[in-house]
Design an enzyme around this catalytic site. Structure first.
Site, PDB file in Angstrom:
ATOM      1  N   SER A 116      67.463 112.212  21.099  1.00 12.17           N
ATOM      2  CA  SER A 116      66.387 112.021  22.077  1.00 12.17           C
ATOM      3  C   SER A 116      65.426 113.186  22.282  1.00 12.17           C
ATOM      4  CB  SER A 116      66.974 111.624  23.425  1.00 12.17           C
ATOM      5  OG  SER A 116      67.292 110.262  23.409  1.00 12.17           O
ATOM      6  N   LYS A 121      62.248 116.480  31.832  1.00 12.58           N
ATOM      7  CA  LYS A 121      62.690 115.085  31.702  1.00 12.58           C
ATOM      8  C   LYS A 121      63.444 114.658  32.960  1.00 12.58           C
ATOM      9  CE  LYS A 121      65.452 112.180  28.554  1.00 12.58           C
ATOM     10  NZ  LYS A 121      66.350 112.219  27.365  1.00 12.58           N
ATOM     11  N   SER A 156      64.849 109.176  23.849  1.00 11.54           N
ATOM     12  CA  SER A 156      64.504 108.840  25.218  1.00 11.54           C
ATOM     13  C   SER A 156      63.596 109.867  25.904  1.00 11.54           C
ATOM     14  CB  SER A 156      65.776 108.680  26.052  1.00 11.54           C
ATOM     15  OG  SER A 156      66.533 109.870  26.030  1.00 11.54           O
TER      16      SER A 156
HETATM   17  N1  GLN Z   1      68.800 106.397  21.034  1.00  9.63           N
HETATM   18  C1  GLN Z   1      70.115 106.893  21.304  1.00  9.63           C
HETATM   19  C2  GLN Z   1      70.768 106.066  22.383  1.00  9.63           C
HETATM   20  O1  GLN Z   1      70.159 105.164  22.834  1.00  9.63           O
HETATM   21  C3  GLN Z   1      70.075 108.342  21.675  1.00  9.63           C
HETATM   22  C4  GLN Z   1      69.568 108.571  23.030  1.00  9.63           C
HETATM   23  C5  GLN Z   1      69.678 110.006  23.451  1.00  9.63           C
HETATM   24  O2  GLN Z   1      69.766 110.918  22.636  1.00  9.63           O
HETATM   25  N2  GLN Z   1      69.683 110.220  24.747  1.00  9.63           N
HETATM   26  O3  GLN Z   1      71.848 106.312  22.782  1.00  9.63           O
END
Ligand code: GLN
Length: 495
Positions: free
Chosen positions: A182, A83, A158
């Site tokens: 994420s 990632k 994400s």
């Molecule tokens: N969707 C959550 C956020 O926007 C989690 C994102 C993540 O785990 N990086 O913060």
């Protein structure tokens, strides 16, 4: 046979036997990436030549090992995707943001470096919501990734690029990060297995910080057994991350489960709070069916309560933006990435930040700065920290009664691209079942347990006590021995 059909462990066995080479395996992945990237856009950067050079080196090592008796490493010669919030020396890293456009880091994140030291080959950097803020990869400044099961749908986020790459067999495994879901939510949306380790289990050194008290690096793979290999290699104390735990990973032995009741004695808790009105009926049905399978494998299922679950969303959306607003202060056009021209120093800061952060990142910085400002600190951040403690205690109490907690990963299957456009709250609601594990610091594992009526994967989540990832992996492995959801694959015809 197409080498991209192989799981990580199958590829590893084939390499050890000399049945194939790392170069062939890497070439096969690169070819599939070339074929499917125009549809999927899972990658922000593909390191073709560097990956092939590393594969040649791996082949030389495999050759040496075959002539000696030394133990082979299961990752030697295996291509993985990373990632784009984890830095890898000399590969561009943007975190999905225009503020890091063109940035080439001079060092490698510890988690990646450990995989490389074990012989893994970094094939490229995968798409992500900008600074990992989002649940769909739609917040990437470089375009959305598409779900391999239905290109009109999001892959989740994400870590959507990593999940799509693993699901579409572009790579056998990938790294993601999980601050509020994420790794797990994109794993569920794409039908792969994803582990959010215990907070502190894997070093955050070289991870572009989002919410430092929540961020975790975790593997995505096509089975629990494959995920376990990456997890074991990258975890452990790192002097470069003061929050990394000095906990050795117990040997995760996921040999074939042969007994009829491999889960005999295991207590599984089902929290009422995770089966809410309004969730997609097929998700609930899929998760309940999977729980029934675990019961047939010997587990005992009992209800548990996590009474503060409803506060996880507001608490997370205070703490995560607060930490993000501090972490993102470093992007000023001076130290990293491009710089917008300006007369005075402040003009450079304003213009670089004003033009290069996307709307969701700006929203988080404003939310976080507000929550931390004098006069509001106690009312928001201070309160949120107290409620976070209550959420952690919910888990501690539940884990005095049960060994693992089973729940859905997300309230729905993958939603259409654009479905939540202009409605940040609707997007935040996607995270209701994943945020609590981050707030409590406990591990969570997502894996596929079925499909909805339109053919989109349904995921289930297991949460465990701190540092008991091995138990979660064993339970999922036992499940995967008697089911084949994890072996279903999208885009087969395009192979
Ligand atoms: N969707 C959550 C956020 O926007 C989690 C994102 C993540 O785990 N990086 O913060």
């Amino acid at each position: 046979m197409d080498l991209t059909d192989l799981t990580l462990l199958q590829a590893s066995a084939a390499l050890a036997k000399g049945g194939t080479s790392s170069v062939d395996l890497t070439r096969a992945c690169l070819k599939r990436i070339e074929q499917l990237e125009p549809t999927l856009h899972a990658f922000l950067y593909v390191a073709g030549e560097k990956a092939l050079a590393a594969a040649e080196e791996a082949d030389r090592q495999l050759e040496r090992i075959s002539r000696s008796t030394s133990q082979e490493s299961p990752l030697l010669g295996i291509p993985v995707a990373v990632k784009d919030v984890l830095v890898v020396a000399d590969l561009p890293c943007t975190a999905g943001s225009k503020i890091l456009e063109g940035f080439v880091p001079p060092f490698t994140a510890t988690a990646v470096q450990r995989l490389q030291a074990a012989g893994a080959i970094v094939i490229g950097k995968t798409n992500t919501d900008e600074f990992a803020m989002g649940s769909s990869t739609e917040n990437s400044a470089y375009g959305v990734t598409r779900n391999p099961w239905a290109p009109g749908r999001v892959p989740g986020g994400s870590s959507g690029g990593s999940a799509a790459a693993v699901a579409a067999h572009l790579v056998p495994a990938a790294l993601g990060t999980d601050t509020g879901g994420s790794v797990r939510q994109p794993a569920a949306f794409c039908g792969v297995t994803g582990l959010k380790p215990t907070y502190g289990r894997v070093s955050r050194y070289g991870l572009i910080a989002y919410g430092s008290s929540l961020d975790c690096v975790g593997p995505l793979a096509r089975s629990a057994a494959d995920a376990a290999v990456l997890f074991a290699v990258m975890s452990g104390r790192d002097p470069l991350d003061a929050t990394s735990a000095d906990m050795t990973v117990p040997g995760i032995d996921l040999a074939e489960v042969r007994q009829a009741s491999p889960l005999q004695g295991l207590m599984i808790g089902i929290p009422d709070e995770y089966f809410v009105a309004g969730m997609q009926a097929e998700v609930e049905a899929g998760v309940r069916d999977a729980i029934a399978v675990l019961e047939r494998l010997g587990a005992t299922v009992v209800p548990v309560s996590l009474p503060h679950t409803e506060y996880a969303l507001p608490v997370y959306y205070i703490i995560a933006p607060a930490e993000a607003s501090a972490n993102l202060a470093r992007y000023d056009g001076v130290r990293y990435g491009p710089r917008e021209a300006g007369e005075a120093m402040w003009d450079v800061f304003y213009r670089t930040r004003g033009r290069r952060f996307g709307p969701e990142v700006e929203r988080r910085i404003m939310l976080g700065t507000y929550a931390l400002s004098a006069g509001y600190y106690d009312a928001y951040y201070g309160q949120a920290q107290k409620v976070r403690t209550l959420i952690r205690r919910d888990f501690e109490a539940a884990f005095t009664q049960v060994d693992v907690i089973a729940a859905p990963v997300a309230p729905t299957t993958a939603f259409p691209i654009g479905a939540h456009a202009g409605d940040p709250l609707a997007m935040y609601l996607e995270d209701i079942f994943t945020l609590p594990a981050n707030l409590a610091g406990v591990p969570g594992l997502a894996f596929p347990v079925g499909f909805d009526g339109t053919g989109l994967p349904v995921g289930m989540q297991l949460m465990g006590r701190h540092f008991q990832e091995d138990l979660l992996l064993r339970v999922a492995h036992a499940y995967q021995q008697v089911t084949d959801w994890h072996r279903r694959r999208p885009m087969r015809e395009t192979a």
